[in-house]
Motif scaffolding. Structure first.
Motif, PDB file in Angstrom:
ATOM      1  N   UNK A  68      40.650  27.440  42.933  1.00  0.00           N
ATOM      2  CA  UNK A  68      42.039  27.920  42.856  1.00  0.00           C
ATOM      3  C   UNK A  68      42.146  29.128  41.917  1.00  0.00           C
ATOM      4  N   UNK A  69      41.426  29.087  40.796  1.00  0.00           N
ATOM      5  CA  UNK A  69      41.431  30.222  39.867  1.00  0.00           C
ATOM      6  C   UNK A  69      40.779  31.449  40.505  1.00  0.00           C
ATOM      7  N   UNK A  70      39.712  31.241  41.265  1.00  0.00           N
ATOM      8  CA  UNK A  70      39.062  32.352  41.973  1.00  0.00           C
ATOM      9  C   UNK A  70      40.023  32.938  43.013  1.00  0.00           C
ATOM     10  N   UNK A  71      40.732  32.080  43.717  1.00  0.00           N
ATOM     11  CA  UNK A  71      41.708  32.545  44.709  1.00  0.00           C
ATOM     12  C   UNK A  71      42.817  33.361  44.036  1.00  0.00           C
ATOM     13  N   UNK A  72      43.190  32.991  42.817  1.00  0.00           N
ATOM     14  CA  UNK A  72      44.201  33.757  42.070  1.00  0.00           C
ATOM     15  C   UNK A  72      43.661  35.161  41.760  1.00  0.00           C
ATOM     16  N   UNK A  73      42.379  35.240  41.397  1.00  0.00           N
ATOM     17  CA  UNK A  73      41.774  36.541  41.113  1.00  0.00           C
ATOM     18  C   UNK A  73      41.729  37.393  42.383  1.00  0.00           C
ATOM     19  N   UNK A  74      41.448  36.774  43.512  1.00  0.00           N
ATOM     20  CA  UNK A  74      41.456  37.501  44.790  1.00  0.00           C
ATOM     21  C   UNK A  74      42.869  38.032  45.071  1.00  0.00           C
ATOM     22  N   UNK A  75      43.878  37.214  44.839  1.00  0.00           N
ATOM     23  CA  UNK A  75      45.263  37.660  45.048  1.00  0.00           C
ATOM     24  C   UNK A  75      45.586  38.835  44.120  1.00  0.00           C
ATOM     25  N   UNK A  76      45.112  38.777  42.893  1.00  0.00           N
ATOM     26  CA  UNK A  76      45.303  39.874  41.945  1.00  0.00           C
ATOM     27  C   UNK A  76      44.598  41.141  42.447  1.00  0.00           C
ATOM     28  N   UNK A  77      43.390  40.988  42.948  1.00  0.00           N
ATOM     29  CA  UNK A  77      42.624  42.134  43.462  1.00  0.00           C
ATOM     30  C   UNK A  77      43.318  42.786  44.649  1.00  0.00           C
ATOM     31  N   UNK A  78      44.064  41.999  45.416  1.00  0.00           N
ATOM     32  CA  UNK A  78      44.794  42.524  46.575  1.00  0.00           C
ATOM     33  C   UNK A  78      46.194  43.018  46.205  1.00  0.00           C
ATOM     34  N   UNK A  79      46.526  42.998  44.903  1.00  0.00           N
ATOM     35  CA  UNK A  79      47.812  43.506  44.442  1.00  0.00           C
ATOM     36  C   UNK A  79      48.963  42.547  44.609  1.00  0.00           C
ATOM     37  N   UNK A  80      48.682  41.282  44.890  1.00  0.00           N
ATOM     38  CA  UNK A  80      49.753  40.291  45.061  1.00  0.00           C
ATOM     39  C   UNK A  80      50.189  39.674  43.735  1.00  0.00           C
ATOM     40  N   UNK A  81      49.459  39.982  42.652  1.00  0.00           N
ATOM     41  CA  UNK A  81      49.814  39.549  41.298  1.00  0.00           C
ATOM     42  C   UNK A  81      49.738  40.787  40.412  1.00  0.00           C
ATOM     43  N   UNK A  82      50.733  40.979  39.555  1.00  0.00           N
ATOM     44  CA  UNK A  82      50.760  42.141  38.663  1.00  0.00           C
ATOM     45  C   UNK A  82      49.770  41.953  37.513  1.00  0.00           C
ATOM     46  N   UNK A  83      49.474  43.047  36.814  1.00  0.00           N
ATOM     47  CA  UNK A  83      48.626  42.964  35.617  1.00  0.00           C
ATOM     48  C   UNK A  83      49.217  41.975  34.620  1.00  0.00           C
ATOM     49  N   UNK A  84      50.521  42.093  34.374  1.00  0.00           N
ATOM     50  CA  UNK A  84      51.186  41.204  33.415  1.00  0.00           C
ATOM     51  C   UNK A  84      51.124  39.749  33.880  1.00  0.00           C
ATOM     52  N   UNK A  85      51.297  39.535  35.166  1.00  0.00           N
ATOM     53  CA  UNK A  85      51.229  38.180  35.716  1.00  0.00           C
ATOM     54  C   UNK A  85      49.848  37.580  35.583  1.00  0.00           C
ATOM     55  N   UNK A  86      48.816  38.397  35.793  1.00  0.00           N
ATOM     56  CA  UNK A  86      47.441  37.914  35.672  1.00  0.00           C
ATOM     57  C   UNK A  86      47.091  37.637  34.220  1.00  0.00           C
ATOM     58  N   UNK A  87      47.542  38.476  33.314  1.00  0.00           N
ATOM     59  CA  UNK A  87      47.278  38.238  31.892  1.00  0.00           C
ATOM     60  C   UNK A  87      47.992  36.994  31.400  1.00  0.00           C
ATOM     61  N   UNK A  88      49.216  36.759  31.904  1.00  0.00           N
ATOM     62  CA  UNK A  88      49.990  35.589  31.480  1.00  0.00           C
ATOM     63  C   UNK A  88      49.407  34.286  32.039  1.00  0.00           C
ATOM     64  N   UNK A  89      48.973  34.320  33.283  1.00  0.00           N
ATOM     65  CA  UNK A  89      48.396  33.154  33.949  1.00  0.00           C
ATOM     66  C   UNK A  89      47.160  33.631  34.696  1.00  0.00           C
ATOM     67  N   UNK A  90      46.048  33.723  33.981  1.00  0.00           N
ATOM     68  CA  UNK A  90      44.865  34.351  34.583  1.00  0.00           C
ATOM     69  C   UNK A  90      44.150  33.486  35.612  1.00  0.00           C
ATOM     70  N   UNK A  91      43.440  34.188  36.476  1.00  0.00           N
ATOM     71  CA  UNK A  91      42.445  33.566  37.331  1.00  0.00           C
ATOM     72  C   UNK A  91      41.098  33.760  36.652  1.00  0.00           C
ATOM     73  N   UNK A  92      40.030  33.675  37.433  1.00  0.00           N
ATOM     74  CA  UNK A  92      38.689  33.902  36.894  1.00  0.00           C
ATOM     75  C   UNK A  92      38.579  35.368  36.461  1.00  0.00           C
TER      76      UNK A  92
END
Length: 173
Positions: free
Chosen positions: A120-144
């Motif tokens: 699930x954390x890896x999938x969050x990082x993939x979503x971040x890489x595709x621009x579906x999560x902002x930098x601030x969102x990833x820093x607040x609730x990070x993936x891998x």
């Protein structure tokens, strides 16, 4: 500011249930990852691995097995080294002993992560890489942490498509 030595180690620690000991980085780069750091003046990669586990988690390494590794063009918070931006990584699987005493300076939210939660954390990082999560969102609730997605895929801890792996790798530069 320190100059990068272009060599890094990372250490997977798992328990008898197959869970990974991971934490959210308290310093750049953001993400959830196991213990890691530069080799610097530790001597060998093995010495650096033992030192990083002690510094970040307060545990004593009783055994190290090489798991994976290679050159990666990943940035760190230091000035680029003699080889430019990137690190020659050595990744180990470790056995440890002692009482977990995490470094407040380097770690947040230290925890054992089961395989499904790791995915699930890896999938969050993939979503971040595709621009579906902002930098601030990833820093607040990070993936891998992006550089670790490759190592977790190499060791079959997570599953990621080659296209998504390439996209995540772009985040490390």
């Amino acid at each position: 500011m320190k100059t990068c030595d272009n060599t890094s180690v990372g250490i997977f620690i798992t328990d008898s249930q197959g869970r990974y000991l991971m934490f959210d980085r308290a310093t750049f780069p953001p993400g959830t990852a196991p213990a890691a750091g530069h080799v610097d003046d530790h001597g060998t990669a093995e010495d650096a691995g033992r030192a990083e586990v002690e510094e970040e988690l307060g545990l004593t390494v009783t055994g190290l097995t090489h798991a994976t590794g290679c050159w990666r063009d990943n940035r760190c918070r230091r000035l680029p080294g003699a080889r430019g931006t990137g690190h020659d990584w050595t990744i180990y699987q470790a056995t440890v002993t002692g009482d977990l005493t995490p470094s407040a300076r380097e770690t947040k939210n230290v925890r054992w992560i089961a395989a499904d939660a790791l995915q699930e954390l890896a999938d969050r990082t993939v979503a971040y890489a595709h621009g579906r999560i902002t930098d601030a969102g990833f820093e607040a609730t990070p993936g891998i942490e992006p550089v670790w997605v490759q190592w977790l895929a190499d060791t079959a801890a997570i599953h990621i498509s080659p296209d998504d792996l390439l996209r995540v790798d772009q985040l490390t530069r």
